[in-house]
Scaffold this motif. Structure first.
Motif, PDB file in Angstrom:
ATOM      1  N   ALA A  19       0.841  -1.205   0.000  1.00 22.95           N
ATOM      2  CA  ALA A  19       0.000   0.000   0.000  1.00 22.95           C
ATOM      3  C   ALA A  19       0.870   1.246   0.000  1.00 22.95           C
ATOM      4  CB  ALA A  19      -0.892   0.009   1.247  1.00 22.95           C
ATOM      5  N   THR A  40      -0.105   5.307   0.843  1.00 22.59           N
ATOM      6  CA  THR A  40      -1.106   6.342   1.095  1.00 22.59           C
ATOM      7  C   THR A  40      -0.469   7.689   0.786  1.00 22.59           C
ATOM      8  OG1 THR A  40      -0.436   6.408   3.412  1.00 22.59           O
ATOM      9  CG2 THR A  40      -2.426   5.135   2.880  1.00 22.59           C
ATOM     10  N   SER A  48       4.655   4.308   2.187  1.00 21.54           N
ATOM     11  CA  SER A  48       4.385   2.946   1.736  1.00 21.54           C
ATOM     12  C   SER A  48       4.742   1.979   2.858  1.00 21.54           C
ATOM     13  CB  SER A  48       5.175   2.607   0.471  1.00 21.54           C
ATOM     14  OG  SER A  48       6.556   2.512   0.762  1.00 21.54           O
ATOM     15  N   ARG A 103      -1.929  -2.182   4.391  1.00 24.45           N
ATOM     16  CA  ARG A 103      -2.576  -0.882   4.241  1.00 24.45           C
ATOM     17  C   ARG A 103      -2.865  -0.154   5.548  1.00 24.45           C
ATOM     18  NH1 ARG A 103      -6.291  -4.761   3.535  1.00 24.45           N
ATOM     19  NH2 ARG A 103      -8.276  -4.623   4.653  1.00 24.45           N
ATOM     20  N   TYR A 107      -1.986   3.983   6.311  1.00 21.26           N
ATOM     21  CA  TYR A 107      -2.921   5.035   6.732  1.00 21.26           C
ATOM     22  C   TYR A 107      -2.479   5.665   8.056  1.00 21.26           C
ATOM     23  CZ  TYR A 107      -6.665   4.226   3.296  1.00 21.26           C
ATOM     24  OH  TYR A 107      -7.402   4.162   2.149  1.00 21.26           O
TER      25      TYR A 107
END
Lengths: 154, 76
Positions: free
Chosen positions: A26, A28, A96, A100, A104
């Motif tokens: 992920a 963000t 990263s 995920r 966040y």
């Protein structure tokens, strides 16, 4: 350089590209923009000023704090200075991580820490005047002479 | 000698980005007191940085150190 102060408009994709890694699941991205209305008052534009050399060090410190707290994180932050109009991008944070939830959380941590320890100031310009934000109302005090680490939810 | 740097409203008030003072041997608190009187500044809620790192009021300034006064920040 993953941590920058920029007098020019920020290329969002280039900040994201810095945290691309094969281990990541992920990325963000936080994009801070200039808001027109604050508590009903209309902003015309902002001036951001930074103690640039120290600001870069403090952004690097935030990156280090994130890597210590979230395993496998990569961080890149660019903050703008100078005159910014409504909707302009003031700050871009890319994080990263392998999963995920961490991406966040770590990104949120970065923006909250920027607002605590990075020497950057904004001057609001309204139709009827101007003011440096963060001091005149003296709503923020530092009894120990420097900011202390705080929980995000405070 | 020491370079003393001001930001945001402090810079507007002082009228200079920086001034040079002999602050060696003084604490941050003592320098704050001195500048408060000279420029009619209110420095109670203002942080200081010694050589680009946050410093407490009781830290002692050495000759050649750069001191910056940092009002509560408002980046982001």
């Amino acid at each position: 350089m993953n941590f920058e102060i920029s007098k020019d408009p920020i290329d969002i994709q280039s900040v994201i590209d810095k945290v691309v890694q094969r281990e990541a699941g992920a990325i963000t991205t936080f994009i801070g923009t200039v808001r027109e209305l604050t508590q009903g008052k209309k902003t015309l534009y902002l001036i951001y000023e930074a103690y640039e050399s120290m600001a870069v060090k403090k952004l690097e410190q935030i990156g280090k704090e994130i890597k210590e707290r979230w395993d496998g994180a990569e961080v890149a932050i660019t903050h703008r200075t100078g005159k910014l109009d409504i909707t302009d991008v003031a700050v871009v944070i890319a994080v990263s991580t392998p999963h995920r939830a961490d991406a966040y959380e770590a990104n949120r941590y970065a923006i909250e820490r920027i607002k605590e320890i990075v020497p950057i100031w904004k001057k609001e310009h309204w139709e009827d005047g101007e003011e440096w934000i963060g001091n005149q109302l003296e709503t923020v005090a530092y009894p120990k002479g420097k900011p202390e680490a705080k929980e995000l939810n405070e | 000698m020491n370079k003393i740097i001001f930001f945001a409203h402090l810079r507007d008030r002082v009228g200079e980005e920086s001034v040079t003072k002999d602050a060696g041997g003084k604490t941050i608190a003592e320098l704050k007191q001195l500048l408060s009187e000279e420029y009619a500044l209110k420095l109670d809620s203002v942080m200081a940085a010694l050589n680009e790192e946050f410093a407490s009021d009781d830290e002692v300034i050495k000759d050649g150190d750069t001191v910056a006064f940092i009002p509560p920040v408002s980046g982001g």
